[in-house]
Design an enzyme around this catalytic site. Structure first.
Site, PDB file in Angstrom:
ATOM      1  N   THR A  56      43.992  35.461  51.850  1.00 12.38           N
ATOM      2  CA  THR A  56      45.391  35.352  52.231  1.00 12.38           C
ATOM      3  C   THR A  56      45.528  35.672  53.720  1.00 12.38           C
ATOM      4  OG1 THR A  56      45.796  37.653  51.548  1.00 12.38           O
ATOM      5  CG2 THR A  56      46.221  35.934  49.930  1.00 12.38           C
TER       6      THR A  56
ATOM      7  N   HIS B  87      48.410  48.016  47.616  1.00 10.29           N
ATOM      8  CA  HIS B  87      47.008  47.619  47.651  1.00 10.29           C
ATOM      9  C   HIS B  87      46.171  48.682  48.347  1.00 10.29           C
ATOM     10  CE1 HIS B  87      48.519  43.591  46.607  1.00 10.29           C
ATOM     11  NE2 HIS B  87      47.291  43.371  46.172  1.00 10.29           N
TER      12      HIS B  87
ATOM     13  N   LYS C 227      42.822  46.290  52.723  1.00 11.85           N
ATOM     14  CA  LYS C 227      43.468  44.973  52.728  1.00 11.85           C
ATOM     15  C   LYS C 227      44.096  44.756  54.097  1.00 11.85           C
ATOM     16  CE  LYS C 227      46.587  41.954  50.175  1.00 11.85           C
ATOM     17  NZ  LYS C 227      45.589  40.867  50.185  1.00 11.85           N
TER      18      LYS C 227
ATOM     19  N   GLY D 128      49.434  38.110  49.632  1.00 13.15           N
ATOM     20  CA  GLY D 128      49.732  36.725  49.294  1.00 13.15           C
ATOM     21  C   GLY D 128      50.448  36.620  47.965  1.00 13.15           C
TER      22      GLY D 128
ATOM     23  N   GLY E 257      40.650  32.383  47.916  1.00 14.38           N
ATOM     24  CA  GLY E 257      41.576  33.438  47.563  1.00 14.38           C
ATOM     25  C   GLY E 257      41.925  34.297  48.748  1.00 14.38           C
TER      26      GLY E 257
ATOM     27  N   SER F 178      46.886  32.562  45.614  1.00 18.17           N
ATOM     28  CA  SER F 178      47.132  33.880  46.185  1.00 18.17           C
ATOM     29  C   SER F 178      46.572  34.966  45.280  1.00 18.17           C
ATOM     30  CB  SER F 178      48.625  34.095  46.409  1.00 18.17           C
ATOM     31  OG  SER F 178      49.339  33.995  45.189  1.00 18.17           O
TER      32      SER F 178
END
Length: 234
Positions: free
Chosen positions: A73, A131, A135, A141, A71, A97
């Site tokens: 990205t 987000h 991140k 993604g 998972g 993603s």
């Protein structure tokens, strides 16, 4: 099931808690790419690391004959190489993603709406994603997947974080503390606007989806997606 966690940040810890609650064992934790990869007691590997470690993590698992889901990205320029590597090794790989059940349903809604909107060029399209500040990649993604779905159904040619050209979808990527993730697609015209939005309330949905994918992929061979796991057609 014995699980390797490739990446042990906040998502890795959330996955660990859910996996243990579902009576699985965590038999390997890789905090960074310099750790020892001992897959001798591993059934499935779950990669939620960082972009510059993901390719190494995935290839190490495939080298060991261990099914791996990812998972992470921000590394997808190497996606085709990983698919070829997996096929060469007769291995098992699944990339998503986003592992959330709700997001994967949202993907299908986005695809259908973009099909409907393709015949109405007076509407412009934009994507906003929000987000948490930790991140590392932008856009997410998930936002890229949403944009690529729209591009497949319409006359748009690309997406951009900058001021868009006429054939580009603008993605606005915001980073705000303690936000699990929000994605919104808006179609604007002079007359009205149409929007769809998915808002995550916690990371639990992502972590649960990753564990469900790991349970599903065990003992399988090939390259898969969450559509296979969730039996989503279309």
């Amino acid at each position: 099931m014995n699980i390797a966690l490739l990446g042990y940040g906040r998502m890795g810890k959330s996955i660990e808690a859910i996996a243990l609650n579902r009576n699985h064992k965590i038999t390997l934790k890789i905090a960074n790419a310099t750790d020892d990869y001992d897959f001798s007691n591993v059934d499935v590997a779950i990669d939620f690391s960082i972009p510059n470690a993901a390719v190494t993590n995935i290839k190490k698992a495939l080298d060991a004959g261990v099914p791996v889901i990812s998972g992470t990205t921000g590394w997808l320029e190497n996606y085709d190489d990983i698919i070829n590597y997996c096929n060469t090794k007769n291995g098992t790989f699944l990339y998503a993603s986003n592992f959330s059940l709700g997001v994967n349903i949202f993907f299908e809604i986005n695809k259908k709406l973009s099909q409907l909107m393709a015949g109405f060029p007076d509407y412009s399209t934009e994507i906003e994603e929000i987000h948490h500040t930790q991140k590392l990649d932008a856009p997410s993604g998930t936002a890229i997947t949403l944009a690529e779905q729209i591009i497949e159904q319409t006359n748009y040619k690309n997406w951009t974080l900058e001021q868009p050209k006429a054939d580009e979808i603008h993605i606005e990527a915001k980073r705000i503390p303690e936000v699990p993730g929000t994605h919104e697609i808006t179609y604007n015209s002079e007359i009205d606007s149409i929007s769809i939005r998915h808002t995550a309330h916690s990371r639990q949905g992502f972590a649960l989806g990753a564990v469900i994918a790991a349970e599903w992929i065990k003992d399988k061979k090939g390259v898969f997606s969450m559509k296979d796991v969730l039996k989503i057609n279309g």
